[in-house]
Scaffold this motif. Structure first.
Motif, mmCIF file in Angstrom:
data_model
loop_
_atom_site.group_PDB
_atom_site.id
_atom_site.type_symbol
_atom_site.label_atom_id
_atom_site.label_comp_id
_atom_site.label_asym_id
_atom_site.label_seq_id
_atom_site.Cartn_x
_atom_site.Cartn_y
_atom_site.Cartn_z
ATOM 1 N N MET A 128 -45.249 44.088 50.422
ATOM 2 C CA MET A 128 -45.351 43.981 48.690
ATOM 3 C C MET A 128 -45.923 45.228 48.205
ATOM 4 N N ILE A 129 -46.600 46.069 48.859
ATOM 5 C CA ILE A 129 -47.178 47.408 48.264
ATOM 6 C C ILE A 129 -46.048 48.181 48.043
ATOM 7 N N ALA A 130 -45.156 48.345 49.243
ATOM 8 C CA ALA A 130 -44.076 49.214 49.051
ATOM 9 C C ALA A 130 -43.148 48.743 48.089
ATOM 10 N N SER A 131 -42.751 47.340 47.728
ATOM 11 C CA SER A 131 -42.105 47.069 46.468
ATOM 12 C C SER A 131 -42.690 47.501 45.338
ATOM 13 N N LEU A 132 -43.862 47.491 45.036
ATOM 14 C CA LEU A 132 -44.668 48.042 43.859
ATOM 15 C C LEU A 132 -44.209 49.532 43.609
ATOM 16 N N ILE A 133 -44.482 50.213 44.784
ATOM 17 C CA ILE A 133 -44.198 51.805 44.750
ATOM 18 C C ILE A 133 -42.849 52.032 44.333
ATOM 19 N N ARG A 134 -41.822 51.176 44.948
ATOM 20 C CA ARG A 134 -40.519 51.303 44.592
ATOM 21 C C ARG A 134 -40.211 51.342 43.109
ATOM 22 N N ARG A 135 -40.757 50.116 42.880
ATOM 23 C CA ARG A 135 -40.275 49.652 41.296
ATOM 24 C C ARG A 135 -41.029 50.384 40.273
ATOM 25 N N ASP A 136 -42.324 50.976 40.513
ATOM 26 C CA ASP A 136 -43.088 51.830 39.587
ATOM 27 C C ASP A 136 -42.457 53.310 39.808
ATOM 28 N N THR A 137 -42.092 53.579 40.934
ATOM 29 C CA THR A 137 -41.383 55.060 40.909
ATOM 30 C C THR A 137 -40.036 55.144 40.102
ATOM 31 N N LEU A 138 -39.054 53.988 40.306
ATOM 32 C CA LEU A 138 -37.752 53.768 39.776
ATOM 33 C C LEU A 138 -38.068 53.756 38.142
ATOM 34 N N ARG A 139 -38.938 52.834 37.857
ATOM 35 C CA ARG A 139 -39.379 53.002 36.310
ATOM 36 C C ARG A 139 -39.864 53.952 35.706
ATOM 37 N N GLY A 140 -40.512 54.697 36.462
ATOM 38 C CA GLY A 140 -41.097 56.387 35.965
ATOM 39 C C GLY A 140 -40.087 57.152 36.091
ATOM 40 N N LEU A 141 -39.044 57.301 36.964
ATOM 41 C CA LEU A 141 -38.082 58.350 36.853
ATOM 42 C C LEU A 141 -36.971 57.724 35.604
ATOM 43 N N ARG A 142 -36.754 56.845 35.362
ATOM 44 C CA ARG A 142 -35.940 56.514 34.102
ATOM 45 C C ARG A 142 -36.629 57.034 33.088
ATOM 46 N N ALA A 143 -37.751 57.162 32.886
ATOM 47 C CA ALA A 143 -38.577 57.911 31.583
ATOM 48 C C ALA A 143 -38.942 59.100 31.833
ATOM 49 N N ALA A 144 -38.678 59.739 33.019
ATOM 50 C CA ALA A 144 -39.134 61.173 33.449
ATOM 51 C C ALA A 144 -38.318 62.355 32.661
ATOM 52 N N GLY A 145 -37.499 61.947 31.818
ATOM 53 C CA GLY A 145 -36.804 62.971 31.023
ATOM 54 C C GLY A 145 -37.652 63.287 30.046
ATOM 55 N N LEU A 146 -38.658 62.510 29.318
ATOM 56 C CA LEU A 146 -39.564 62.930 28.255
ATOM 57 C C LEU A 146 -40.365 63.941 28.750
ATOM 58 N N PRO A 147 -41.293 63.701 29.760
ATOM 59 C CA PRO A 147 -42.088 64.907 30.106
ATOM 60 C C PRO A 147 -41.633 66.146 30.645
ATOM 61 N N VAL A 148 -40.297 66.196 31.137
ATOM 62 C CA VAL A 148 -39.726 67.418 31.464
ATOM 63 C C VAL A 148 -39.234 67.895 30.194
ATOM 64 N N MET A 149 -38.746 67.590 29.478
ATOM 65 C CA MET A 149 -38.206 67.847 28.188
ATOM 66 C C MET A 149 -39.461 68.574 27.441
ATOM 67 N N PHE A 150 -40.423 67.880 27.506
ATOM 68 C CA PHE A 150 -41.773 68.495 26.761
ATOM 69 C C PHE A 150 -42.088 69.780 27.610
ATOM 70 N N PHE A 151 -42.041 69.866 28.824
ATOM 71 C CA PHE A 151 -42.709 70.929 29.483
ATOM 72 C C PHE A 151 -41.532 72.015 29.272
ATOM 73 N N LEU A 152 -40.203 71.806 29.319
ATOM 74 C CA LEU A 152 -39.341 73.148 29.056
ATOM 75 C C LEU A 152 -39.534 73.494 27.584
ATOM 76 N N ILE A 153 -39.598 72.543 26.540
ATOM 77 C CA ILE A 153 -39.725 72.963 25.113
ATOM 78 C C ILE A 153 -40.736 73.744 24.964
ATOM 79 N N ALA A 154 -42.074 73.590 25.690
ATOM 80 C CA ALA A 154 -43.094 74.147 25.647
ATOM 81 C C ALA A 154 -43.062 75.939 26.255
ATOM 82 N N ALA A 155 -42.381 75.759 27.324
ATOM 83 C CA ALA A 155 -41.832 77.055 27.897
ATOM 84 C C ALA A 155 -41.100 77.865 26.977
ATOM 85 N N THR A 156 -40.163 77.208 26.227
ATOM 86 C CA THR A 156 -39.149 77.964 25.293
ATOM 87 C C THR A 156 -39.929 78.510 23.859
#
Length: 211
Positions: free
Chosen positions: A1-29
């Protein structure tokens, strides 16, 4: 069950990972526009700026780390099955790091190119991020657990996390200096302490929401 929680949260986080990455690159720009095009200034200050951008990017997903699961009763279901809150916190920290840590390290490559960082500095930056981002994930999850359910919890979480993350920022930026080996060791020690201590603090915070 712990593994399923990690998998669920990782996939959910990856779907929203674009915003932190965009923020990071915009700051560098935008950074060269703020300090000017002087290559020496950009090279000297760019690594520290990328560390600051990584810290701020780690703040963005805090509101969704714990609060939705508390409202949905997910932690209550795990507790009913006898799974310790500390184990759940450790699983969510791992998932949080998997969803944003590696992507930020990849985003640091074009970020470093925008700021003209040399290969040596880039290598130290990547090493520092590999060591420091698990601690940022641990801090983020712990603060999210502490502030879940509070009015303005997202803003409050940022105010709580930023002071706690200052040592990571100082040692991470210090490790980029030519004689930064000692700072890298201090970064590793601090990150180790935060990463392994966070599940206990976060677990206690999760239990408090059931009391």
């Amino acid at each position: 069950m712990i593994a399923s929680l990690i998998r669920r949260d990782t996939l959910r986080g990856l779907r929203a990972a674009g915003l932190p990455v965009m923020f990071f690159l915009i700051a560098a720009t935008l950074f060269p526009f703020a300090v000017g095009p002087d290559a020496r200034v950009l090279t000297k200050a760019g690594g520290g700026m990328l560390w600051l951008a990584a810290l701020l990017a780690a703040l963005l997903p805090i509101e969704r780390l714990v609060a939705p699961d508390i409202e949905a009763g997910v932690f209550d279901q795990f507790a009913a099955r006898g799974i310790a809150d500390e184990a759940l916190a450790a699983a969510k920290i791992a998932a949080h790091w998997l969803s944003f840590g590696p992507t930020l390290m990849l985003a640091a490559l074009p970020g470093a190119a925008l700021l003209g960082l040399d290969e040596s500095t880039l290598g130290k930056l990547e090493a520092g991020l590999a060591i420091g981002t698990p601690a940022l994930a641990a801090l983020g999850l712990t603060v999210a657990a502490l502030t879940a359910g509070l009015r303005g919890g997202g803003a409050l979480a940022g105010l709580v996390l930023l002071p706690l993350a200052i040592p990571l920022l100082i040692f991470g930026a210090g490790a980029l200096d030519p004689d930064g080996a000692q700072a890298l060791k201090l970064l590793a020690s601090t990150a180790l302490l935060l990463t392994f201590g966070a599940p206990f603090a976060a677990g206690a915070a999760l239990r408090s929401h059931r009391d």
